[in-house]
Scaffold this motif. Structure first.
Motif, PDB file in Angstrom:
ATOM      1  N   ARG A  56      17.364  48.250  11.021  1.00 36.02           N
ATOM      2  CA  ARG A  56      16.526  49.425  10.814  1.00 36.02           C
ATOM      3  C   ARG A  56      15.349  49.068   9.909  1.00 36.02           C
ATOM      4  O   ARG A  56      15.523  48.515   8.831  1.00 36.02           O
ATOM      5  CB  ARG A  56      17.345  50.536  10.186  1.00 36.02           C
ATOM      6  CG  ARG A  56      16.523  51.772   9.865  1.00 36.02           C
ATOM      7  CD  ARG A  56      17.398  52.950   9.584  1.00 36.02           C
ATOM      8  NE  ARG A  56      17.724  53.541  10.894  1.00 36.02           N
ATOM      9  CZ  ARG A  56      18.364  54.680  11.056  1.00 36.02           C
ATOM     10  NH1 ARG A  56      18.793  55.352  10.009  1.00 36.02           N
ATOM     11  NH2 ARG A  56      18.599  55.152  12.258  1.00 36.02           N
ATOM     12  N   ILE A  57      14.144  49.396  10.386  1.00 32.69           N
ATOM     13  CA  ILE A  57      12.926  49.287   9.581  1.00 32.69           C
ATOM     14  C   ILE A  57      12.487  50.710   9.280  1.00 32.69           C
ATOM     15  O   ILE A  57      12.335  51.520  10.188  1.00 32.69           O
ATOM     16  CB  ILE A  57      11.816  48.523  10.331  1.00 32.69           C
ATOM     17  CG1 ILE A  57      12.232  47.075  10.590  1.00 32.69           C
ATOM     18  CG2 ILE A  57      10.509  48.579   9.545  1.00 32.69           C
ATOM     19  CD1 ILE A  57      11.251  46.282  11.436  1.00 32.69           C
ATOM     20  N   GLN A  58      12.284  50.999   8.000  1.00 24.41           N
ATOM     21  CA  GLN A  58      11.875  52.335   7.573  1.00 24.41           C
ATOM     22  C   GLN A  58      10.579  52.260   6.785  1.00 24.41           C
ATOM     23  O   GLN A  58      10.283  51.255   6.158  1.00 24.41           O
ATOM     24  CB  GLN A  58      12.932  52.932   6.651  1.00 24.41           C
ATOM     25  CG  GLN A  58      14.309  53.033   7.257  1.00 24.41           C
ATOM     26  CD  GLN A  58      15.304  53.548   6.247  1.00 24.41           C
ATOM     27  OE1 GLN A  58      15.608  54.725   6.251  1.00 24.41           O
ATOM     28  NE2 GLN A  58      15.781  52.690   5.379  1.00 24.41           N
ATOM     29  N   GLY A  59       9.848  53.356   6.821  1.00 25.96           N
ATOM     30  CA  GLY A  59       8.635  53.443   6.039  1.00 25.96           C
ATOM     31  C   GLY A  59       8.283  54.890   5.794  1.00 25.96           C
ATOM     32  O   GLY A  59       8.854  55.798   6.397  1.00 25.96           O
ATOM     33  N   TYR A  60       7.336  55.090   4.887  1.00 24.36           N
ATOM     34  CA  TYR A  60       6.883  56.443   4.579  1.00 24.36           C
ATOM     35  C   TYR A  60       5.361  56.443   4.466  1.00 24.36           C
ATOM     36  O   TYR A  60       4.738  55.428   4.143  1.00 24.36           O
ATOM     37  CB  TYR A  60       7.543  56.987   3.309  1.00 24.36           C
ATOM     38  CG  TYR A  60       7.301  56.149   2.082  1.00 24.36           C
ATOM     39  CD1 TYR A  60       6.219  56.415   1.235  1.00 24.36           C
ATOM     40  CD2 TYR A  60       8.129  55.087   1.758  1.00 24.36           C
ATOM     41  CE1 TYR A  60       5.985  55.646   0.117  1.00 24.36           C
ATOM     42  CE2 TYR A  60       7.912  54.308   0.639  1.00 24.36           C
ATOM     43  CZ  TYR A  60       6.836  54.594  -0.180  1.00 24.36           C
ATOM     44  OH  TYR A  60       6.605  53.816  -1.283  1.00 24.36           O
ATOM     45  N   SER A  61       4.796  57.593   4.768  1.00 24.32           N
ATOM     46  CA  SER A  61       3.350  57.743   4.770  1.00 24.32           C
ATOM     47  C   SER A  61       2.814  57.834   3.347  1.00 24.32           C
ATOM     48  O   SER A  61       3.300  58.625   2.542  1.00 24.32           O
ATOM     49  CB  SER A  61       2.967  59.006   5.547  1.00 24.32           C
ATOM     50  OG  SER A  61       1.582  59.228   5.455  1.00 24.32           O
ATOM     51  N   ILE A  62       1.800  57.022   3.060  1.00 27.15           N
ATOM     52  CA  ILE A  62       1.133  57.134   1.766  1.00 27.15           C
ATOM     53  C   ILE A  62      -0.195  57.882   1.916  1.00 27.15           C
ATOM     54  O   ILE A  62      -0.802  58.268   0.937  1.00 27.15           O
ATOM     55  CB  ILE A  62       0.929  55.760   1.087  1.00 27.15           C
ATOM     56  CG1 ILE A  62       0.146  54.809   1.972  1.00 27.15           C
ATOM     57  CG2 ILE A  62       2.280  55.169   0.688  1.00 27.15           C
ATOM     58  CD1 ILE A  62      -0.236  53.509   1.301  1.00 27.15           C
ATOM     59  N   GLU A  63      -0.598  58.064   3.182  1.00 24.66           N
ATOM     60  CA  GLU A  63      -1.728  58.953   3.493  1.00 24.66           C
ATOM     61  C   GLU A  63      -1.669  59.284   4.976  1.00 24.66           C
ATOM     62  O   GLU A  63      -1.084  58.552   5.768  1.00 24.66           O
ATOM     63  CB  GLU A  63      -3.073  58.342   3.107  1.00 24.66           C
ATOM     64  CG  GLU A  63      -3.510  57.163   3.940  1.00 24.66           C
ATOM     65  CD  GLU A  63      -4.850  56.590   3.487  1.00 24.66           C
ATOM     66  OE1 GLU A  63      -5.793  56.610   4.307  1.00 24.66           O
ATOM     67  OE2 GLU A  63      -4.948  56.126   2.356  1.00 24.66           O
ATOM     68  N   GLY A  64      -2.233  60.390   5.340  1.00 26.79           N
ATOM     69  CA  GLY A  64      -2.223  60.813   6.733  1.00 26.79           C
ATOM     70  C   GLY A  64      -0.903  61.440   7.136  1.00 26.79           C
ATOM     71  O   GLY A  64      -0.037  61.724   6.311  1.00 26.79           O
ATOM     72  N   ASP A  65      -0.760  61.643   8.438  1.00 27.63           N
ATOM     73  CA  ASP A  65       0.362  62.395   8.994  1.00 27.63           C
ATOM     74  C   ASP A  65       0.926  61.643  10.203  1.00 27.63           C
ATOM     75  O   ASP A  65       0.183  61.330  11.129  1.00 27.63           O
ATOM     76  CB  ASP A  65      -0.163  63.774   9.407  1.00 27.63           C
ATOM     77  CG  ASP A  65       0.908  64.748   9.800  1.00 27.63           C
ATOM     78  OD1 ASP A  65       1.868  64.335  10.476  1.00 27.63           O
ATOM     79  OD2 ASP A  65       0.770  65.925   9.441  1.00 27.63           O
ATOM     80  N   VAL A  66       2.224  61.381  10.187  1.00 25.02           N
ATOM     81  CA  VAL A  66       2.860  60.686  11.300  1.00 25.02           C
ATOM     82  C   VAL A  66       2.688  61.483  12.589  1.00 25.02           C
ATOM     83  O   VAL A  66       2.391  60.927  13.641  1.00 25.02           O
ATOM     84  CB  VAL A  66       4.360  60.422  11.002  1.00 25.02           C
ATOM     85  CG1 VAL A  66       5.078  59.855  12.222  1.00 25.02           C
ATOM     86  CG2 VAL A  66       4.514  59.486   9.811  1.00 25.02           C
ATOM     87  N   ASP A  67       2.873  62.786  12.525  1.00 21.39           N
ATOM     88  CA  ASP A  67       2.764  63.649  13.693  1.00 21.39           C
ATOM     89  C   ASP A  67       1.382  63.543  14.353  1.00 21.39           C
ATOM     90  O   ASP A  67       1.269  63.547  15.571  1.00 21.39           O
ATOM     91  CB  ASP A  67       3.048  65.098  13.300  1.00 21.39           C
ATOM     92  CG  ASP A  67       3.068  66.037  14.482  1.00 21.39           C
ATOM     93  OD1 ASP A  67       3.660  65.675  15.516  1.00 21.39           O
ATOM     94  OD2 ASP A  67       2.486  67.137  14.378  1.00 21.39           O
ATOM     95  N   ARG A  68       0.358  63.419  13.566  1.00 26.63           N
ATOM     96  CA  ARG A  68      -1.006  63.314  14.103  1.00 26.63           C
ATOM     97  C   ARG A  68      -1.377  61.884  14.479  1.00 26.63           C
ATOM     98  O   ARG A  68      -2.432  61.647  15.060  1.00 26.63           O
ATOM     99  CB  ARG A  68      -2.007  63.854  13.094  1.00 26.63           C
ATOM    100  CG  ARG A  68      -1.851  65.339  12.898  1.00 26.63           C
ATOM    101  CD  ARG A  68      -2.882  65.872  11.978  1.00 26.63           C
ATOM    102  NE  ARG A  68      -2.659  67.306  11.804  1.00 26.63           N
ATOM    103  CZ  ARG A  68      -3.477  68.098  11.192  1.00 26.63           C
ATOM    104  NH1 ARG A  68      -4.593  67.631  10.674  1.00 26.63           N
ATOM    105  NH2 ARG A  68      -3.202  69.372  11.081  1.00 26.63           N
ATOM    106  N   GLY A  69      -0.558  60.923  14.099  1.00 22.74           N
ATOM    107  CA  GLY A  69      -0.812  59.530  14.442  1.00 22.74           C
ATOM    108  C   GLY A  69      -1.816  58.830  13.550  1.00 22.74           C
ATOM    109  O   GLY A  69      -2.232  57.719  13.836  1.00 22.74           O
TER     110      GLY A  69
END
Length: 121
Positions: A56-69
């Motif tokens: 499993r590779i995990q990450g989190y957004s530090i800017e922007g939105d995953v949903d919007r790409g």
């Protein structure tokens, strides 16, 4: 089990090239995301009955939105997990992962890391 010192932990990368590179190496994101986190899984079949392993590779957004790409993702240390049907995946050290499986997982992560280097921010 955490896979330490893989070289991808703390890498910052745009979501689109991350999706492309992980997909190229058979990691699946599918529905495993929310607005500020992503999870990619690589499935490893086992000869053990009702056991499947996952990297499993995990990450989190530090800017922007995953949903919007448009997210910029910071990666976390990858994990090696053992899925017990029908109970779920366990990631603890006490799962007793075979040495050859840990080596295989590290080799797969290294291939991803080598390609991520050209896109990291």
């Amino acid at each position: 089990m955490r896979l330490e010192n893989t070289g991808i932990e703390d890498v910052v990368i745009d979501l689109k090239p991350l999706d492309h590179l992980t997909g190229k190496h058979a990691f699946i994101r599918a529905g495993q995301w929310d607005y500020d986190r992503v999870t990619y899984d690589y499935k490893i079949e086992s000869k053990e009955k009702n056991i499947t392993y996952y990297i499993r590779i995990q990450g989190y957004s530090i800017e922007g939105d995953v949903d919007r790409g448009n997210a910029v993702i910071k990666l976390m240390p990858p994990l090696l997990g053992k899925h017990y049907y029908p109970h779920g995946v366990e990631y603890g050290e006490e799962e007793g992962f075979p040495a050859n499986l840990v080596e295989r997982a590290n080799n797969i992560i290294t291939k991803v890391k080598d390609e991520i280097q050209q896109y990291k921010k």
